[in-house]
Design an enzyme around this catalytic site. Structure first.
Site, PDB file in Angstrom:
ATOM      1  N   ALA A  32       0.793  -1.053   0.013  1.00 48.88           N
ATOM      2  CA  ALA A  32       0.063  -0.088  -0.049  1.00 48.88           C
ATOM      3  C   ALA A  32       1.126   1.152   0.053  1.00 48.88           C
ATOM      4  CB  ALA A  32      -0.965   0.050   1.250  1.00 48.88           C
ATOM      5  N   GLU A  51       9.686   3.449   6.652  1.00 48.36           N
ATOM      6  CA  GLU A  51       9.395   1.880   6.797  1.00 48.36           C
ATOM      7  C   GLU A  51      10.245   1.621   8.069  1.00 48.36           C
ATOM      8  OE1 GLU A  51       7.431  -0.897   5.755  1.00 48.36           O
ATOM      9  OE2 GLU A  51       8.921  -1.945   7.212  1.00 48.36           O
ATOM     10  N   ARG A 124       5.933 -12.418  -3.333  1.00 49.31           N
ATOM     11  CA  ARG A 124       5.883 -11.132  -2.793  1.00 49.31           C
ATOM     12  C   ARG A 124       6.995 -10.443  -2.667  1.00 49.31           C
ATOM     13  NH1 ARG A 124       1.667 -10.392   1.313  1.00 49.31           N
ATOM     14  NH2 ARG A 124       0.059 -11.720   0.997  1.00 49.31           N
ATOM     15  N   TYR A 233       0.559 -22.591  -5.838  1.00 50.66           N
ATOM     16  CA  TYR A 233       0.848 -22.285  -7.156  1.00 50.66           C
ATOM     17  C   TYR A 233       2.388 -21.865  -7.630  1.00 50.66           C
ATOM     18  CZ  TYR A 233      -0.082 -17.603  -4.855  1.00 50.66           C
ATOM     19  OH  TYR A 233       0.176 -16.576  -3.921  1.00 50.66           O
ATOM     20  N   ASP A 310      -4.325  -2.673   4.357  1.00 52.86           N
ATOM     21  CA  ASP A 310      -4.808  -3.377   5.207  1.00 52.86           C
ATOM     22  C   ASP A 310      -5.121  -2.600   6.672  1.00 52.86           C
ATOM     23  OD1 ASP A 310      -4.709  -5.672   4.022  1.00 52.86           O
ATOM     24  OD2 ASP A 310      -3.159  -6.748   5.163  1.00 52.86           O
TER      25      ASP A 310
HETATM   26  C1  LIG Z   1      -2.208 -15.895   3.394  1.00 50.77           C
HETATM   27  C2  LIG Z   1      -2.326 -14.774   2.701  1.00 50.77           C
HETATM   28  C3  LIG Z   1      -2.582 -14.944   1.491  1.00 50.77           C
HETATM   29  C4  LIG Z   1      -2.923 -13.613   0.766  1.00 50.77           C
HETATM   30  N1  LIG Z   1      -2.685 -13.576  -0.787  1.00 50.77           N
HETATM   31  C5  LIG Z   1      -3.171 -12.296  -1.298  1.00 50.77           C
HETATM   32  C6  LIG Z   1      -3.372 -12.529  -2.877  1.00 50.77           C
HETATM   33  O1  LIG Z   1      -3.107 -13.745  -3.300  1.00 50.77           O
HETATM   34  N2  LIG Z   1      -3.801 -11.256  -3.392  1.00 50.77           N
HETATM   35  C7  LIG Z   1      -3.931 -10.355  -2.933  1.00 50.77           C
HETATM   36  O2  LIG Z   1      -4.287  -9.328  -3.490  1.00 50.77           O
HETATM   37  N3  LIG Z   1      -3.729 -10.125  -1.358  1.00 50.77           N
HETATM   38  C8  LIG Z   1      -3.723 -11.109  -0.537  1.00 50.77           C
HETATM   39  N4  LIG Z   1      -3.396 -11.175   0.871  1.00 50.77           N
HETATM   40  C9  LIG Z   1      -3.461  -9.940   1.284  1.00 50.77           C
HETATM   41  C10 LIG Z   1      -2.276  -9.146   1.370  1.00 50.77           C
HETATM   42  O3  LIG Z   1      -1.109  -9.808   1.824  1.00 50.77           O
HETATM   43  C11 LIG Z   1      -2.308  -7.943   2.220  1.00 50.77           C
HETATM   44  O4  LIG Z   1      -3.817  -7.145   1.870  1.00 50.77           O
HETATM   45  C12 LIG Z   1      -1.478  -6.699   1.634  1.00 50.77           C
HETATM   46  O5  LIG Z   1      -0.048  -7.315   1.955  1.00 50.77           O
HETATM   47  C13 LIG Z   1      -1.508  -5.536   2.542  1.00 50.77           C
HETATM   48  O6  LIG Z   1      -0.368  -4.456   2.316  1.00 50.77           O
HETATM   49  P1  LIG Z   1      -0.294  -3.174   3.257  1.00 50.77           P
HETATM   50  O7  LIG Z   1       0.649  -2.565   2.768  1.00 50.77           O
HETATM   51  O8  LIG Z   1      -1.606  -2.556   3.452  1.00 50.77           O
HETATM   52  O9  LIG Z   1       0.202  -3.683   4.527  1.00 50.77           O
HETATM   53  P2  LIG Z   1       1.478  -4.683   4.973  1.00 50.77           P
HETATM   54  O10 LIG Z   1       1.923  -5.558   3.829  1.00 50.77           O
HETATM   55  O11 LIG Z   1       1.200  -5.193   6.392  1.00 50.77           O
HETATM   56  O12 LIG Z   1       2.607  -3.414   5.005  1.00 50.77           O
HETATM   57  C14 LIG Z   1       2.808  -2.545   6.094  1.00 50.77           C
HETATM   58  C15 LIG Z   1       4.179  -2.004   6.107  1.00 50.77           C
HETATM   59  O13 LIG Z   1       4.141  -1.019   7.130  1.00 50.77           O
HETATM   60  C16 LIG Z   1       5.336  -1.207   7.853  1.00 50.77           C
HETATM   61  N5  LIG Z   1       4.999  -0.663   9.305  1.00 50.77           N
HETATM   62  C17 LIG Z   1       4.358  -0.886  10.244  1.00 50.77           C
HETATM   63  N6  LIG Z   1       4.091  -0.336  11.129  1.00 50.77           N
HETATM   64  C18 LIG Z   1       4.592   0.922  10.805  1.00 50.77           C
HETATM   65  C19 LIG Z   1       5.198   2.027  11.368  1.00 50.77           C
HETATM   66  N7  LIG Z   1       4.765   2.626  12.668  1.00 50.77           N
HETATM   67  N8  LIG Z   1       6.128   3.034  10.915  1.00 50.77           N
HETATM   68  C20 LIG Z   1       6.428   2.667   9.672  1.00 50.77           C
HETATM   69  N9  LIG Z   1       6.229   1.263   8.985  1.00 50.77           N
HETATM   70  C21 LIG Z   1       5.376   0.770   9.589  1.00 50.77           C
HETATM   71  C22 LIG Z   1       5.476  -2.703   8.090  1.00 50.77           C
HETATM   72  O14 LIG Z   1       6.706  -2.979   8.277  1.00 50.77           O
HETATM   73  C23 LIG Z   1       5.209  -3.146   6.654  1.00 50.77           C
HETATM   74  O15 LIG Z   1       6.231  -2.941   5.642  1.00 50.77           O
HETATM   75  C24 LIG Z   1      -3.132 -12.339   1.381  1.00 50.77           C
HETATM   76  C25 LIG Z   1      -2.899 -12.149   2.730  1.00 50.77           C
HETATM   77  C26 LIG Z   1      -2.594 -13.467   3.443  1.00 50.77           C
HETATM   78  C27 LIG Z   1      -2.629 -13.311   4.951  1.00 50.77           C
END
Ligand SMILES: Cc1cc2nc3c(=O)[nH]c(=O)nc-3n(C[C@H](O)[C@H](O)[C@H](O)COP(=O)(O)OP(=O)(O)OC[C@H]3O[C@@H](n4cnc5c(N)ncnc54)[C@H](O)[C@@H]3O)c2cc1C
Length: 408
Positions: A32, A51, A124, A233, A310
């Site tokens: 994100a 990060e 990923r 996969y 998320d």
């Molecule tokens: C088993 C599984 C399979 C999945 N398969 C899929 C799929 O096939 N396709 C799909 O679209 N989605 C899939 N998802 C969902 C997907 O993984 C998540 O929705 C996605 O990774 C969310 O991304 P994000 O950047 O919002 O959060 P995150 O990936 O959690 O990233 C958050 C980032 O913020 C950092 N962070 C946290 N707190 C702080 C802070 N205070 N200050 C600075 N940095 C911070 C963390 O270190 C991290 O790098 C799957 C999820 C699971 C559990």
């Protein structure tokens, strides 16, 4: 930590409809946060992304990039890189407990024909590397590694963000800090909280040459069992098979990659057919990831602060759409911020535009999980229904998700 700025020049960029007084601060460099930084840069808005980890990495696992997500990433100039690193599976096969294919969703060329963009699976870490490399090549993005965002305070004309390395002033704050967001509870007003679902995702990578030939190939396979399912996969150019198994468990820590014990894998494998059971038990190591969700119907923005990905709406992964929604969020948020007329109005417009879709995808994910995990007579009925579906029926159900395009 010294912020890193890139030297290459940006040309012919659109400019926002207003003049930002400072960069947008982004908390979190996952899918994100990095996509948001790129989408903002492509619209002429600079950002500083923090990060907390020392590097932009991802714990080992695969990701399905559906056509809606691919289209949004392609619009940011990343389509070729994803095509180079990913595998375009021919289909998703749904298997019953005995291994028999109950139904298939054609992908490959059929995905491009129907949804106007390809469907990819990839590691990923590959996607994070593609995003981070593109961000590093962007003069409008400052990447700060090893620094966590801790808090923020809105001030007239901006937001003051506290980090473990001091304070930063910004035009707005985007909280992309994941399901267990630290910033979400600090936002004024009632907020959704991360709720454990009582389900665990077990994950592993198995070298392709250790996989029995009938279990290999370029397809996505989902195996359904009472109270559990397995998705597998190819990733990393087909050199590994990504395997995720989901089952009920009360175990919970806020961590994505705790090691899982052999007895847990034995317990969840016991109902599956022998080839799959052998595959699961052959994996060198497993990690476990407790599944938590954040109710998308809660509020995601307050003044100059917005949650995305998320942090706003973590869903169960049973529609494989969490990352896709995060990518969509990032592109909508950037478009609305560029359009103004004020930061607060733009962020409110982003939330208004996104909430309905995120809520709808969360519902589909919950429903898919219920269907996947049926047992007894209900499972038999499901199997019969799936095996009698007319060709294209499952594709039709996915149209509203996969056809998504950034609204004008
Ligand atoms: C088993 C599984 C399979 C999945 N398969 C899929 C799929 O096939 N396709 C799909 O679209 N989605 C899939 N998802 C969902 C997907 O993984 C998540 O929705 C996605 O990774 C969310 O991304 P994000 O950047 O919002 O959060 P995150 O990936 O959690 O990233 C958050 C980032 O913020 C950092 N962070 C946290 N707190 C702080 C802070 N205070 N200050 C600075 N940095 C911070 C963390 O270190 C991290 O790098 C799957 C999820 C699971 C559990």
């Amino acid at each position: 930590m010294v912020p890193q700025r890139n030297a290459s020049a940006t040309q012919d960029r659109p400019t926002p409809a207003w003049t930002p007084g400072g960069p947008v601060v982004i908390a979190g460099g996952g899918i994100a946060g990095l996509t948001a930084a790129l989408a903002l840069a492509r619209r002429g808005i600079s950002s500083v992304l923090h990060e907390r980890a020392e590097a932009f990495t991802e714990v080992g696992a695969g990701l399905q990039i559906s056509p809606n997500a691919f289209r949004a990433l392609d619009a940011l100039g990343l389509g070729a890189a994803i095509t180079a690193k990913g595998t375009a599976p021919e289909a998703v096969d749904l298997h019953g407990l005995d291994g028999r294919v109950l139904a298939s969703i054609p992908l490959g060329e059929a995905a491009v024909t129907r949804w106007g963009a390809p469907y990819f699976v990839l590691h990923r870490a590959d996607l994070i590397a593609i995003l981070a490399e593109a961000a590093e090549a962007e003069p409008a993005i400052t990447l700060v590694r090893g620094v966590a965002v801790e808090d923020f305070a809105e001030a007239p004309g901006g937001v003051t963000v506290s980090t473990t390395a001091g304070t930063v002033e910004g035009e707005a704050l985007i909280a992309a800090d994941g399901v267990w967001s630290r910033l979400r509870p600090r936002m004024p007003g009632p907020r959704s909280t991360a709720r454990p679902t009582g389900k665990l995702a077990y994950r592993t990578l198995i070298p392709a040459d250790a996989v029995a030939p009938p279990m290999r190939g370029d397809r996505v396979h989902a195996h359904l069992a009472p109270g559990a399912h397995v998705v597998r996969y190819p990733v990393l150019g087909g050199r590994f098979m990504n395997v995720v198994a989901v089952a009920a468990s009360a175990w919970f820590v806020e961590d994505w990659a705790s090691p899982a014990g052999v007895s847990e894998i034995e317990a969840l494998s016991k109902d599956f057919d022998k080839p799959l059971r052998d595959l699961l038990l052959s994996a060198p190591k497993w990690t476990r990831w407790p599944l938590s969700t954040v109710d998308a119907s809660g509020s995601w923005t307050a003044g100059r602060v917005a949650l995305i990905g998320d942090a706003a709406h973590a869903s169960l992964p049973f529609a494989a759409q969490g990352a896709a929604l995060a990518i969509e969020d990032a592109t909508v948020l950037a478009a609305r911020l560029a359009g103004g007329p004020t930061v607060a109005k733009a962020l409110a417009a982003y939330e208004e535009e996104r909430r309905h879709r995120a809520v709808a995808v969360q519902k589909v994910s919950v429903r898919n999980g219920e269907i996947y995990h049926l047992s007894g007579i209900a499972a038999k009925t499901r199997n019969l229904t799936l095996s009698m579906l007319p060709r294209g029926a499952l594709m039709e159900q996915l149209d509203w998700i996969y056809e998504w395009r950034l609204p004008a």
